[in-house]
Scaffold this motif. Structure first.
Motif, mmCIF file in Angstrom:
data_model
loop_
_atom_site.group_PDB
_atom_site.id
_atom_site.type_symbol
_atom_site.label_atom_id
_atom_site.label_comp_id
_atom_site.label_asym_id
_atom_site.label_seq_id
_atom_site.Cartn_x
_atom_site.Cartn_y
_atom_site.Cartn_z
ATOM 1 N N ALA A 3 28.863 8.190 -15.914
ATOM 2 C CA ALA A 3 28.052 7.705 -14.790
ATOM 3 C C ALA A 3 26.637 7.395 -15.240
ATOM 4 N N GLU A 4 26.063 8.257 -16.074
ATOM 5 C CA GLU A 4 24.694 8.027 -16.552
ATOM 6 C C GLU A 4 24.640 6.824 -17.488
ATOM 7 N N LEU A 5 25.639 6.677 -18.353
ATOM 8 C CA LEU A 5 25.686 5.499 -19.233
ATOM 9 C C LEU A 5 25.790 4.214 -18.417
ATOM 10 N N GLU A 6 26.626 4.223 -17.396
ATOM 11 C CA GLU A 6 26.768 3.053 -16.530
ATOM 12 C C GLU A 6 25.448 2.741 -15.821
ATOM 13 N N ARG A 7 24.778 3.791 -15.348
ATOM 14 C CA ARG A 7 23.499 3.604 -14.663
ATOM 15 C C ARG A 7 22.472 2.994 -15.608
ATOM 16 N N LEU A 8 22.393 3.519 -16.815
ATOM 17 C CA LEU A 8 21.449 2.987 -17.794
ATOM 18 C C LEU A 8 21.773 1.539 -18.138
ATOM 19 N N GLU A 9 23.052 1.250 -18.273
ATOM 20 C CA GLU A 9 23.464 -0.121 -18.579
ATOM 21 C C GLU A 9 23.056 -1.073 -17.461
ATOM 22 N N ARG A 10 23.291 -0.670 -16.209
ATOM 23 C CA ARG A 10 22.900 -1.531 -15.079
ATOM 24 C C ARG A 10 21.391 -1.758 -15.049
ATOM 25 N N ALA A 11 20.642 -0.758 -15.489
ATOM 26 C CA ALA A 11 19.179 -0.857 -15.516
ATOM 27 C C ALA A 11 18.677 -1.504 -16.803
ATOM 28 N N ASN A 12 19.598 -1.867 -17.692
ATOM 29 C CA ASN A 12 19.249 -2.460 -18.991
ATOM 30 C C ASN A 12 18.314 -1.571 -19.796
ATOM 31 N N ILE A 13 18.608 -0.277 -19.821
ATOM 32 C CA ILE A 13 17.771 0.679 -20.541
ATOM 33 C C ILE A 13 18.473 1.116 -21.813
ATOM 34 N N ASN A 14 18.045 0.608 -22.948
ATOM 35 C CA ASN A 14 18.498 1.060 -24.262
ATOM 36 C C ASN A 14 20.002 1.219 -24.396
ATOM 37 N N VAL A 15 20.760 0.316 -23.826
ATOM 38 C CA VAL A 15 22.203 0.375 -23.974
ATOM 39 C C VAL A 15 22.667 -0.934 -24.583
ATOM 40 N N ASP A 16 22.907 -0.899 -25.876
ATOM 41 C CA ASP A 16 23.395 -2.080 -26.574
ATOM 42 C C ASP A 16 24.551 -1.647 -27.456
ATOM 43 N N PHE A 17 25.752 -1.892 -26.966
ATOM 44 C CA PHE A 17 26.932 -1.506 -27.720
ATOM 45 C C PHE A 17 27.395 -2.615 -28.659
ATOM 46 N N SER A 18 26.666 -3.711 -28.726
ATOM 47 C CA SER A 18 27.116 -4.843 -29.534
ATOM 48 C C SER A 18 27.193 -4.508 -31.021
ATOM 49 N N GLN A 19 26.359 -3.609 -31.490
ATOM 50 C CA GLN A 19 26.377 -3.228 -32.900
ATOM 51 C C GLN A 19 27.212 -1.978 -33.150
ATOM 52 N N HIS A 20 27.735 -1.390 -32.104
ATOM 53 C CA HIS A 20 28.496 -0.143 -32.207
ATOM 54 C C HIS A 20 29.977 -0.469 -32.241
ATOM 55 N N LYS A 21 30.665 -0.006 -33.273
ATOM 56 C CA LYS A 21 32.102 -0.245 -33.371
ATOM 57 C C LYS A 21 32.814 0.803 -32.546
ATOM 58 N N SER A 22 33.345 0.371 -31.439
ATOM 59 C CA SER A 22 33.969 1.286 -30.499
ATOM 60 C C SER A 22 35.095 0.571 -29.789
ATOM 61 N N SER A 23 35.984 1.335 -29.195
ATOM 62 C CA SER A 23 37.065 0.744 -28.418
ATOM 63 C C SER A 23 36.694 0.623 -26.940
ATOM 64 N N PHE A 24 35.426 0.895 -26.599
ATOM 65 C CA PHE A 24 35.021 0.817 -25.206
ATOM 66 C C PHE A 24 34.772 -0.630 -24.793
ATOM 67 N N GLY A 25 35.102 -0.929 -23.566
ATOM 68 C CA GLY A 25 34.849 -2.235 -22.980
ATOM 69 C C GLY A 25 34.438 -2.047 -21.550
ATOM 70 N N LYS A 26 34.433 -3.133 -20.791
ATOM 71 C CA LYS A 26 34.047 -3.038 -19.381
ATOM 72 C C LYS A 26 35.143 -3.678 -18.526
ATOM 73 N N THR A 27 35.320 -3.122 -17.348
ATOM 74 C CA THR A 27 36.231 -3.704 -16.375
ATOM 75 C C THR A 27 35.498 -4.849 -15.679
ATOM 76 N N ALA A 28 36.197 -5.553 -14.828
ATOM 77 C CA ALA A 28 35.608 -6.691 -14.123
ATOM 78 C C ALA A 28 34.413 -6.279 -13.272
#
Length: 108
Positions: free
Chosen positions: A77-102
């Motif tokens: 929930a906190e990661l999602e909140r930070l992502e919506r607020a565009n606060i230091n969440v950049d997974f583009s350089q992180h190799k992970s199996s995480f993605g986003k739903t619609a």
């Protein structure tokens, strides 16, 4: 998918659909309190980290495994909140199996 990741995502879905903690509600918690609640549930010892009214603190009624699953869902929930607020969440350089739903939710 790992069964524990699945359980965390199920708990997160329950927080939203059953408990009513919609993204708009989470977005109001800009003080780090969602992360504090996650730390509280993750703590093996008695914790004073619970940030909200104590009547809503359900840690003691859950098994240790359930506490950790709740903690994981609160971290999501906190990661999602930070992502919506565009606060230091950049997974583009992180190799992970995480993605986003619609709808923008993080998924494994």
């Amino acid at each position: 998918m790992n069964k524990w990741i699945a359980k965390i995502l199920q708990e997160r879905e329950k927080q939203i659909t059953k408990n009513g903690y919609m993204p708009e509600h989470d977005d109001e918690h800009t003080d780090g309190s969602i992360a504090d609640a996650a730390a509280h549930y993750a703590s093996h010892t008695k914790s004073e980290l619970y940030p909200w009214d104590k009547q809503y603190n359900s840690k003691e009624k859950h098994s240790r495994i359930e506490q950790l699953v709740i903690a994981g869902a609160l971290i999501v929930a906190e990661l999602e909140r930070l992502e919506r607020a565009n606060i230091n969440v950049d997974f583009s350089q992180h190799k992970s199996s995480f993605g986003k739903t619609a709808d923008g939710m993080i998924q494994a």
